[in-house]
Design an enzyme around this catalytic site. Sequence first.
Site, mmCIF file in Angstrom:
data_model
loop_
_atom_site.group_PDB
_atom_site.id
_atom_site.type_symbol
_atom_site.label_atom_id
_atom_site.label_comp_id
_atom_site.label_asym_id
_atom_site.label_seq_id
_atom_site.Cartn_x
_atom_site.Cartn_y
_atom_site.Cartn_z
ATOM 1 N N HIS A 161 -2.878 -1.172 -5.118
ATOM 2 C CA HIS A 161 -2.784 -0.057 -4.187
ATOM 3 C C HIS A 161 -1.696 0.915 -4.569
ATOM 4 O O HIS A 161 -0.622 0.947 -3.998
ATOM 5 C CB HIS A 161 -2.599 -0.534 -2.775
ATOM 6 C CG HIS A 161 -3.151 0.504 -1.850
ATOM 7 N ND1 HIS A 161 -4.418 0.482 -1.367
ATOM 8 C CD2 HIS A 161 -2.609 1.644 -1.399
ATOM 9 C CE1 HIS A 161 -4.621 1.565 -0.608
ATOM 10 N NE2 HIS A 161 -3.554 2.286 -0.632
ATOM 11 N N ASP A 201 0.816 -1.216 0.000
ATOM 12 C CA ASP A 201 0.000 0.000 0.000
ATOM 13 C C ASP A 201 0.850 1.267 0.000
ATOM 14 O O ASP A 201 0.648 2.158 0.833
ATOM 15 C CB ASP A 201 -0.946 0.014 1.197
ATOM 16 C CG ASP A 201 -1.677 -1.289 1.382
ATOM 17 O OD1 ASP A 201 -1.943 -1.976 0.378
ATOM 18 O OD2 ASP A 201 -1.985 -1.623 2.535
ATOM 19 N N ARG A 215 4.935 -8.398 -0.631
ATOM 20 C CA ARG A 215 4.645 -7.280 -1.519
ATOM 21 C C ARG A 215 5.703 -6.190 -1.393
ATOM 22 O O ARG A 215 6.039 -5.750 -0.282
ATOM 23 C CB ARG A 215 3.257 -6.721 -1.234
ATOM 24 C CG ARG A 215 2.143 -7.675 -1.602
ATOM 25 C CD ARG A 215 0.813 -7.210 -1.067
ATOM 26 N NE ARG A 215 0.870 -7.110 0.380
ATOM 27 C CZ ARG A 215 -0.036 -6.480 1.129
ATOM 28 N NH1 ARG A 215 -1.064 -5.904 0.539
ATOM 29 N NH2 ARG A 215 0.084 -6.446 2.425
ATOM 30 N N GLU A 248 -11.216 -1.097 -3.730
ATOM 31 C CA GLU A 248 -10.536 -0.453 -2.608
ATOM 32 C C GLU A 248 -9.378 0.391 -3.129
ATOM 33 O O GLU A 248 -9.125 0.475 -4.325
ATOM 34 C CB GLU A 248 -10.028 -1.505 -1.622
ATOM 35 C CG GLU A 248 -8.986 -2.437 -2.201
ATOM 36 C CD GLU A 248 -8.612 -3.556 -1.246
ATOM 37 O OE1 GLU A 248 -9.212 -3.635 -0.176
ATOM 38 O OE2 GLU A 248 -7.711 -4.335 -1.581
#
Length: 361
Positions: free
Chosen positions: A298, A60, A328, A233
Amino acid sequence: MTKSRCVNNFSTMTKYLFLLLPLYFLACKSGDNGSGTTTPVAPVDTVGKFRNPLISPAPDPWVTYRDGFYYVMHTTGNNLRIYKTASMSRLGAARPVTVWTPPATGPNSRDIWAPELHHLNGKWYIYYAADNNGVDATHRMFVLENAAADPTTGTWTDRGQLNLPENRWAIDATVIQLNNQLFCAWSGWENDLGGSQQLYLCKLTNPYTAEGGRTRISSPELAWERQGFGVNEGPQFLVHANKVFVIYSASFCGTDQYALGQLAADTTASLTTASVWTKAQSPVFGPYASGTTYGVGHNSFFTSRDGRENWLLYHANAAPGQGCGDFRSARIQPFTWKTDGTPNFGTPVNLNDYLKRPSGE
């Protein structure tokens, strides 16, 4: 969900079991490795070139630029940290400053997800999602404020919960100031029972106060938005010419099909009217393109130091099946614009490929 939510890195099967519960599912954002530390990535450098990833783990990721420096944040799960660098391609050499740690108990004590740093009305603000002692259904948005010129210094004042309309489950809030009006977009539930994640938008009277009702601007209605289960999202605003875009992440982050979608509206439109938003019918980036790039999502955006290039910052896994956990890493690559004014993000870059450094570095 947006960033990866699964502090304990639940398996996809476990996630599906939770979906069967009648009350709500447990969303899992990921990024909490227990220590809240990120291992710097050894720079792979040649003259004028670099290779991804920049830092890992870094789910993110978010970036903003001010006064000659880029400021970067990402989900750690248990604190808020800011990286400061003059060169995005050398982000791995920066050392983060922890600017806030959560209280031991209370509504913002656990699962600190998807922080974003914004400079608004002369001050810095951090927006982050958190819950009450690990109870996912209590996830809400919270705001911190800092008047210092440099957000890695000064004092962060707790402005409390961002009381979004209807006070439902909420994560991944982002803000934009457009036509002298502040807007907030986020991912949320339609009711208190869980289910799929929708994108909502509302006005703000100031950086920590919502105004009016919420408008649902997107639902996971297309097949590529429903891999694993229905998720919209990680919304991010992007303005170009007379268009405002919301680039968002879709499908469950635990699948390799996590990808970016796009909403578009005219900058002069009433953005809190759902009908002004048009959705792209296919992913605009991802879901994957090589043996080292899976589950892209994201994202955020930045321009090169000389203002000549547009760049995409996002996270991805290096292998299939790595899900919403700490595999990630943060990656960047340039993007351009199509003749119709929409962004052309291209194809996710392989980790083995060298890229030219952002112009001006």
